[in-house]
Design a protein around this motif. Structure first.
Motif, PDB file in Angstrom:
ATOM      1  N   THR A   1       0.801  -1.159   0.007  1.00  0.00           N
ATOM      2  CA  THR A   1       0.220  -0.042  -0.080  1.00  0.00           C
ATOM      3  C   THR A   1       0.832   1.180   0.068  1.00  0.00           C
ATOM      4  N   SER A   2       0.245   2.389  -0.057  1.00  0.00           N
ATOM      5  CA  SER A   2       0.930   3.663  -0.366  1.00  0.00           C
ATOM      6  C   SER A   2       1.628   3.723   1.235  1.00  0.00           C
ATOM      7  N   ASP A   3       0.981   3.405   2.412  1.00  0.00           N
ATOM      8  CA  ASP A   3       1.733   3.422   3.533  1.00  0.00           C
ATOM      9  C   ASP A   3       2.888   2.692   3.787  1.00  0.00           C
ATOM     10  N   ASP A   4       2.817   1.372   3.113  1.00  0.00           N
ATOM     11  CA  ASP A   4       3.991   0.702   3.095  1.00  0.00           C
ATOM     12  C   ASP A   4       5.185   1.346   2.452  1.00  0.00           C
ATOM     13  N   SER A  32       5.673   4.494   2.144  1.00  0.00           N
ATOM     14  CA  SER A  32       5.968   5.610   2.795  1.00  0.00           C
ATOM     15  C   SER A  32       7.086   5.050   4.182  1.00  0.00           C
ATOM     16  N   ARG A  33       6.574   3.955   4.724  1.00  0.00           N
ATOM     17  CA  ARG A  33       7.361   3.537   5.685  1.00  0.00           C
ATOM     18  C   ARG A  33       8.800   2.970   5.052  1.00  0.00           C
ATOM     19  N   GLN A  48      10.844   6.225   4.492  1.00  0.00           N
ATOM     20  CA  GLN A  48      11.232   6.752   5.786  1.00  0.00           C
ATOM     21  C   GLN A  48      12.411   6.139   6.146  1.00  0.00           C
ATOM     22  N   GLN A  94       6.058   8.505  -5.422  1.00  0.00           N
ATOM     23  CA  GLN A  94       5.629   7.230  -4.370  1.00  0.00           C
ATOM     24  C   GLN A  94       4.747   6.538  -5.069  1.00  0.00           C
ATOM     25  N   LEU A 135       5.404   2.663  -5.934  1.00  0.00           N
ATOM     26  CA  LEU A 135       4.179   1.598  -5.375  1.00  0.00           C
ATOM     27  C   LEU A 135       3.917   0.735  -6.716  1.00  0.00           C
TER      28      LEU A 135
END
Length: 99
Positions: free
Chosen positions: A4-7, A9-10, A13, A24, A28
């Protein structure tokens, strides 16, 4: 395995990367495409297939050119240690840098 986009982002980071929204989204897509290829490869039954040490061995008989495991260089410890500012028992002594 779909990210996911959260993955992303993590991961960015953790890698200390600054990704714009467009970068991003591209990342993805690329990562999900990569994992899709990995899933296809996992689906193939490889039991009974011998591992290859070189891709050429799949199409022709390849013999490895191994050399004898012999010492080819002499011991230069004294010459290497001559410029050491501090030594003990043939080992370099260095100042402690981590408290």
């Amino acid at each position: 395995m779909a990210l996911t986009s959260d993955d992303v982002s993590r991961i960015a980071q953790l890698a200390r990367l600054e990704l714009s929204g467009t970068e991003q989204a591209e990342m993805l897509t690329q990562l999900n495409d990569f994992f899709a290829i990995v899933e296809k490869m996992r689906a193939v039954d490889t039991s009974g297939v011998e591992p290859l040490y070189t891709p050429l061995s799949a199409i022709e008989d390849v013999t490895l050119r191994l050399r004898e495991d012999t010492v080819t260089e002499t011991n230069h410890r004294e010459a290497n240690m001559a410029n050491a500012p501090a030594q003990d028992g043939g080992l370099f002594l260095v100042p402690k840098v981590i408290e």
